[in-house]
Design an enzyme around this catalytic site. Structure first.
Site, mmCIF file in Angstrom:
data_model
loop_
_atom_site.group_PDB
_atom_site.id
_atom_site.type_symbol
_atom_site.label_atom_id
_atom_site.label_comp_id
_atom_site.label_asym_id
_atom_site.label_seq_id
_atom_site.Cartn_x
_atom_site.Cartn_y
_atom_site.Cartn_z
ATOM 1 N N LYS A 140 -122.883 -19.262 34.551
ATOM 2 C CA LYS A 140 -123.221 -18.686 33.160
ATOM 3 C C LYS A 140 -122.806 -19.791 32.155
ATOM 4 O O LYS A 140 -121.693 -20.580 32.516
ATOM 5 C CB LYS A 140 -122.137 -17.343 32.945
ATOM 6 C CG LYS A 140 -122.029 -16.690 31.839
ATOM 7 C CD LYS A 140 -121.353 -15.377 31.906
ATOM 8 C CE LYS A 140 -121.261 -14.556 30.607
ATOM 9 N NZ LYS A 140 -120.750 -13.275 30.542
ATOM 10 N N SER A 191 -122.935 -9.067 29.525
ATOM 11 C CA SER A 191 -123.394 -10.125 28.995
ATOM 12 C C SER A 191 -123.742 -11.195 30.098
ATOM 13 O O SER A 191 -124.530 -12.044 29.423
ATOM 14 C CB SER A 191 -122.091 -10.899 28.145
ATOM 15 O OG SER A 191 -121.243 -11.163 28.934
ATOM 16 N N SER A 210 -119.340 -7.033 32.037
ATOM 17 C CA SER A 210 -120.419 -8.091 31.871
ATOM 18 C C SER A 210 -120.634 -8.630 33.317
ATOM 19 O O SER A 210 -121.903 -9.190 33.515
ATOM 20 C CB SER A 210 -119.963 -9.212 30.893
ATOM 21 O OG SER A 210 -120.154 -8.624 29.702
HETATM 22 N N1 GLN Z 1 -120.443 -5.312 26.637
HETATM 23 C C1 GLN Z 1 -118.905 -5.536 26.412
HETATM 24 C C2 GLN Z 1 -118.758 -6.168 24.924
HETATM 25 O O1 GLN Z 1 -119.884 -6.234 24.539
HETATM 26 C C3 GLN Z 1 -118.297 -6.254 27.689
HETATM 27 C C4 GLN Z 1 -118.753 -7.660 27.465
HETATM 28 C C5 GLN Z 1 -118.147 -8.464 28.586
HETATM 29 O O2 GLN Z 1 -117.733 -7.906 29.656
HETATM 30 N N2 GLN Z 1 -118.092 -9.734 28.472
HETATM 31 O O3 GLN Z 1 -117.788 -6.524 24.640
#
Ligand code: GLN
Length: 490
Positions: free
Chosen positions: A78, A153, A177
């Site tokens: 990532k 994400s 995410s």
């Molecule tokens: N979707 C969540 C957010 O927008 C979690 C994101 C994540 O785990 N990095 O913060």
């Protein structure tokens, strides 16, 4: 079976047995990335030269019967993990010119284990999002249906592994995410216990929640990759100095006698009934194979989304203050003075969602609101952790869906941040409590003429990764959902 549908475990064994070389394998994946990658937009950077160098080095070691446990196995990272000499963008315009001067610990450890770096995957900007639509580099498409999101994400990592452009990829999970994109793309996604994996060199979003992990085709692969990634790191003061078990060796633990708690709060309103049905079916498989199932209630858990959206923005507003146009990344043209430099560099460098989080975070931390919001959220966070701790007095793991729906259409939630936030309603609790959690494939639902994957989530006590992995592995011995590959990518 073709090379690209094999698991990491199968590839590592094939490489050691010299059935194929790492160079052959790497060229095969690079070819697929070139052919199928652009339409999915899964990669920000493809590191072909580096991959070929890594592969040649691995082949030399393999020829001598040497090399790490993952010698010659291609992987992707990532784009939140710093990679020495390679562009590391966090999918933000702010870091679109940032070449990291060092490797993150996760990158270094997978490299020491012998992996080959194929490239850096697309993601939501600074890991803020659940659909990969906040990326400066544009959305990622879900290989199960290109009109739909892959989740976020870690959406690029998910799409890359689901489309067999890489055998496995790293991810990070602050509120879901790793698990939510795994669920939406039919992968296994593990978020380890907070502190199990070093955050050094992993660009910070919300430091008390962020944790690195991986997206793979099987629980066995997650075990291999976790073993290579986990462990104490003096460069991360929250990394825990506890021995790393041999996760692979513990996969054989039978389901018999396992006590499973179904989370009552996760099967109510908001859950798509078809998704709920798949999850119930999976629970029946566990029951039929010797697990005992009871219902557990975690009454504070429904508060996890509002709690998270105070804590995470607060920490992000502090972490992202370092991107000031002076030390890292984007700087505006011809600033008039210092204040203009800060304002325009940040104004131009960050996207809307990141700005929204910084503004919310600054607000909840400001004098006068700190007690009402930030302190209150920290208290609720303790209640959520206490709920889990109580449940683990009765059961070995708790279980439920990973996400309330299957993959949604691109653009479906972009105009309404709250609806987007609610997609993480089942995943955020584990982050707030620092617990390990995994999502595994458990079937499909039909929508718009497409079969869309559903994820089953298991959460365990702190450092119970072995248990989560063995339960998942046992389930994957009894089912073959995890071996399904989307049409056109087999
Ligand atoms: N979707 C969540 C957010 O927008 C979690 C994101 C994540 O785990 N990095 O913060």
């Amino acid at each position: 079976m073709s090379l690209h549908t094999l698991t990491v475990a199968e590839l590592a064994a094939g490489l050691k047995a010299r059935q194929f070389s790492s160079l052959e394998l790497t060229l095969h994946f690079l070819g697929r990335i070139e052919r199928l990658g652009p339409e999915l937009n899964a990669f920000v950077t493809v590191t072909a030269d580096r991959a070929l160098d890594d592969a040649r080095r691995a082949d030399e070691l393999l020829a001598k019967g040497e090399g790490g446990p993952l010698a010659g196995v291609p992987i992707a990272h990532k784009d939140i993990f710093c990679t020495d000499g390679i562009l590391t963008t966090c999918s933000s315009k702010m870091l679109s010119n940032f070449v990291a001067p060092y490797d993150a610990t996760v990158v270094e450890r997978w490299r020491t284990a012998g992996t080959v770096l194929l490239g850096k995957t697309n993601m939501d900007e600074f890991a803020m999002g659940s659909s990969n639509e906040t990326s400066f580099y544009g959305p990622v498409k879900n290989p199960w249906d290109p009109r739909r999101v892959p989740g976020g994400s870690s959406g690029g990592s998910a799409a890359a592994v689901a489309a067999c452009l890489a055998p496995a990829a790293s991810g990070t999970d602050t509120g879901g995410s790793i698990r939510q994109p795994a669920a939406l793309t039919n992968l296994t996604g593990l978020k380890p216990t907070y502190g199990r994996v070093s955050r050094y060199g992993m660009i910070a979003f919300a430091s008390s929640l962020d944790q690195g992990g991986m997206l793979t085709r099987s629980a066995e692969d997650a075990a291999l990759l976790l073993k290579a990634m986990a462990g104490f790191d003096p460069r991360d003061s929250t990394s825990v100095d506890a021995p790393v078990p041999d996760y692979g060796a513990e996969l054989a633990t039978p389901l018999k006698g396992l006590r499973v708690g179904m989370i009552r709060e996760f099967f109510g309103e908001g859950l798509d009934p078809a998704v709920g049905k798949r999850v119930q079916d999976a629970i029946e498989v566990l029951r039929a194979n010797g697990a005992s199932i009871v219902e557990v209630s975690l009454p504070a858990l429904p508060l996890s989304v509002p709690t998270y959206y105070v804590v995470a923005p607060a920490e992000c507003s502090s972490n992202l203050s370092r991107f000031d146009g002076v030390r890292f990344g984007h700087r505006c043209d011809s600033p008039r003075d210092l204040l203009d430099l800060y304002k325009r560099s940040r104004g131009e460098g960050f996207g809307d969602e990141v700005k929204r989080r910084i503004m919310t975070g600054t607000y909840v931390l400001s004098a006068g609101y700190y007690d009402a919001y930030y302190l209150k959220a920290q208290k609720v966070r303790q209640l959520i952790a206490a709920d889990f701790a109580r449940a683990f007095g009765e059961v070995d793991v708790v279980i439920g869906p990973t996400a309330p729906t299957a993959a949604f259409e691109l653009g479906a939630k972009t105009s309404d941040p709250i609806t987007m936030y609610l997609n993480d309603i089942y995943t955020i609790g584990a982050n707030l409590a620092g617990l390990p959690a995994i999502s595994i494939p458990c079937g499909f639902v039909q929508e718009g003429g497409k079969a869309l994957p559903v994820g089953l989530q298991l959460v365990g006590p702190h450092f119970a990764e072995s248990r989560l992995l063995s339960v998942s592995h046992q389930y994957q011995q009894l089912t073959d959902w995890h071996r399904r590959v989307p049409d056109g990518y087999a």
